[in-house]
Scaffold this motif. Structure first.
Motif, short mmCIF file in Angstrom:
data_model
loop_
_atom_site.label_atom_id
_atom_site.label_comp_id
_atom_site.label_asym_id
_atom_site.label_seq_id
_atom_site.Cartn_x
_atom_site.Cartn_y
_atom_site.Cartn_z
N ILE A 1 0.88 -1.17 0.00
CA ILE A 1 0.00 0.00 0.00
C ILE A 1 0.92 1.23 0.00
O ILE A 1 1.80 1.35 0.85
CB ILE A 1 -0.90 0.01 1.25
CG1 ILE A 1 -1.87 -1.19 1.21
CG2 ILE A 1 -1.68 1.33 1.34
CD1 ILE A 1 -2.65 -1.38 2.50
N LEU A 2 0.73 2.11 -0.96
CA LEU A 2 1.58 3.30 -1.04
C LEU A 2 1.00 4.44 -0.21
O LEU A 2 -0.22 4.58 -0.08
CB LEU A 2 1.77 3.74 -2.49
CG LEU A 2 2.48 2.75 -3.42
CD1 LEU A 2 2.87 3.44 -4.73
CD2 LEU A 2 3.70 2.13 -2.78
N ILE A 3 1.91 5.27 0.30
CA ILE A 3 1.52 6.34 1.22
C ILE A 3 1.56 7.70 0.52
O ILE A 3 2.60 8.10 -0.02
CB ILE A 3 2.46 6.36 2.45
CG1 ILE A 3 2.53 4.98 3.13
CG2 ILE A 3 2.03 7.43 3.45
CD1 ILE A 3 1.19 4.45 3.63
N LEU A 4 0.41 8.37 0.55
CA LEU A 4 0.32 9.76 0.06
C LEU A 4 0.72 10.69 1.20
O LEU A 4 0.76 10.27 2.36
CB LEU A 4 -1.12 10.08 -0.35
CG LEU A 4 -1.77 9.23 -1.44
CD1 LEU A 4 -3.28 9.45 -1.46
CD2 LEU A 4 -1.18 9.59 -2.79
N ASP A 5 0.94 11.95 0.89
CA ASP A 5 1.26 12.91 1.94
C ASP A 5 -0.02 13.37 2.65
O ASP A 5 -1.10 12.83 2.42
CB ASP A 5 2.07 14.09 1.38
CG ASP A 5 1.34 14.83 0.27
OD1 ASP A 5 0.19 14.46 -0.06
OD2 ASP A 5 1.92 15.79 -0.29
N GLY A 6 0.11 14.38 3.51
CA GLY A 6 -1.03 14.89 4.27
C GLY A 6 -1.35 16.32 3.86
O GLY A 6 -0.99 16.78 2.79
N GLY A 7 -2.02 17.03 4.75
CA GLY A 7 -2.51 18.37 4.43
C GLY A 7 -1.40 19.38 4.21
O GLY A 7 -0.42 19.41 4.96
N MET A 8 -1.53 20.18 3.17
CA MET A 8 -0.60 21.29 2.92
C MET A 8 -1.04 22.51 3.72
O MET A 8 -0.24 23.12 4.44
CB MET A 8 -0.57 21.61 1.42
CG MET A 8 0.23 22.84 1.02
SD MET A 8 2.01 22.81 1.40
CE MET A 8 2.64 21.72 0.13
N ILE B 1 0.70 11.01 8.99
CA ILE B 1 1.19 10.19 7.86
C ILE B 1 2.14 9.10 8.37
O ILE B 1 2.08 7.95 7.93
CB ILE B 1 1.87 11.09 6.80
CG1 ILE B 1 0.82 12.05 6.20
CG2 ILE B 1 2.53 10.25 5.71
CD1 ILE B 1 -0.46 11.40 5.68
N LYS B 2 2.98 9.44 9.34
CA LYS B 2 3.90 8.46 9.90
C LYS B 2 3.11 7.33 10.58
O LYS B 2 3.41 6.14 10.39
CB LYS B 2 4.81 9.16 10.92
CG LYS B 2 5.93 8.29 11.47
CD LYS B 2 6.93 9.17 12.20
CE LYS B 2 8.24 8.42 12.47
NZ LYS B 2 8.18 7.59 13.66
N ALA B 3 2.07 7.69 11.33
CA ALA B 3 1.26 6.69 12.03
C ALA B 3 0.51 5.80 11.04
O ALA B 3 0.42 4.58 11.21
CB ALA B 3 0.27 7.37 12.98
#
Length: 360
Positions: free
Chosen positions: A23-30, A337-339
């Motif tokens: 599962i690939l990880i996207l970033d979070g809120g800008m 995102i880390k969690a």
């Protein structure tokens, strides 16, 4: 879009290999991160748009007089180090893919600040910043390539609905105008080095169709294409988009574009998005993505959901085989995102239906 070659075949091969594996990880809120910098008007203007000593603007050609505070996309040009820092914080947290700071970088959306003429430049510079950050991290961990998602936001207009409750037939934007906007913005993203283009936070499927039409036309003109991600937004607990579609109807409206992934983001937290992601996972012959908010906003318009809670909910999505790509939207930070990355690390990605693999 299917017959054209890939613009970056090597990068697409790396992306496909990674998607097959995990599962690939996207970033979070800008925006969430930018609010932490508490920039004032001068901060948003930077040197390029600073006021002259006599209160006049130093650069008349660049900007007529109106406030620029709040125009987060402008920070790509006026505070590039801040934007780079946000990208790098998410990559450090484990993101495989980062989204360009271009959510409002269309002429239509920049018109609010009288900066329509910057649309192409904002996208070009936004993609270059994200590209540099991804390349830096890929060099550090060659076995974990990082990818740039060029973001095409929904614009501030809607092609399906009237903004005037007394005149339901009225429209303040046309399909053609939207397509022109998306063509210009996408050109900048491609030229700046995006690996993928994402039409996201879609509240009106007709706007999305204008974007997909624009991309198709642009790819034909250039003789090569990029993978396309499509992410709608279920605007409330009724389970429909603003233009009235259920998750299933939305999917069938956009599947002709043969996207890399279809998903939902924003508007809701992960708990409330779960049934809609389940629907996509059941029917989609593409991959499924989600980047929810950190819960629903509180009375102050802030998002309270902790990284631990959000990651726990998303771990459930992953264990049940619903996900291929996951990240965060409003209210999420590198800690979220880390969690999330840790929570889904040992879960297999959702398998594509057999028919889809044969067709591909």
């Amino acid at each position: 879009m299917s017959t054209l070659p890939w613009l970056h075949p090597d990068r697409v091969a790396l992306l496909e290999a990674a998607l097959a594996e995990r599962i690939l990880i996207l970033d979070g809120g800008m925006g969430t991160m930018l609010q932490g910098h508490r920039l004032d008007e001068a901060g948003f203007r930077g040197e390029r748009f600073e006021h002259g000593h006599d209160g006049e603007h130093a650069h008349h050609h660049d900007h007529p007089g109106c406030d620029l505070k709040g125009n987060n996309d402008l920070l790509t040009l006026t505070q590039p180090d801040i934007i780079r820092g946000v990208h790098e914080a998410y990559l450090e947290a484990g993101a495989d893919l980062v989204e360009t700071n271009t959510f409002n970088s269309t002429r239509i959306s920049q018109a609010d600040y009288k900066l329509e003429h910057l649309a192409h430049e904002l996208n070009l510079a936004g993609a270059r910043l994200a590209r540099a950050a991804c390349d830096k991290f890929t060099a550090l961990t060659p076995d974990k390539p990082r990818f740039v998602i060029g973001v095409l936001g929904p614009t501030s207009r809607t092609a399906s609905l009237s903004p005037d409750v007394n005149d339901p037939g009225f429209r303040n934007v046309s399909f053609e105008e939207l397509a022109r906007n998306y063509t210009e913005s996408a050109s900048g993203l491609i030229d700046g080095g995006a690996d993928i283009l994402m039409v996201e936070t879609i509240f009106d499927t007709l706007n999305a169709k204008a974007a997909l039409y624009a991309l198709d036309t642009l790819f034909v003109e250039r003789g090569a294409r990029l993978p396309v991600m499509i992410s709608g937004t279920i605007t409330d607990r009724s389970g429909r988009t603003l233009s009235g579609q259920t998750a299933e109807a939305f999917y069938y409206s956009v599947r002709h574009a043969r996207p890399l992934s279809v998903g939902f983001n924003c508007a809701l937290g992960a708990d409330d998005l779960r049934p809609h992601i389940q629907v996509l996972a059941d029917i989609a012959d593409s991959r499924v993505s989600t980047h929810p908010n950190a819960g629903l906003p509180n009375a102050f318009g802030e998002y309270d959901e902790t990284p631990e809670h959000m990651a726990g909910v998303i771990a459930g999505f992953a264990r049940d085989g619903l996900l291929n790509l996951v990240g965060g939207c409003c209210g999420t930070t590198p800690a979220h995102i880390k969690a999330i990355a840790e929570a889904v690390r040992d879960c297999a990605p959702r398998q594509l239906p057999d028919a889809a693999l044969k067709a591909a």
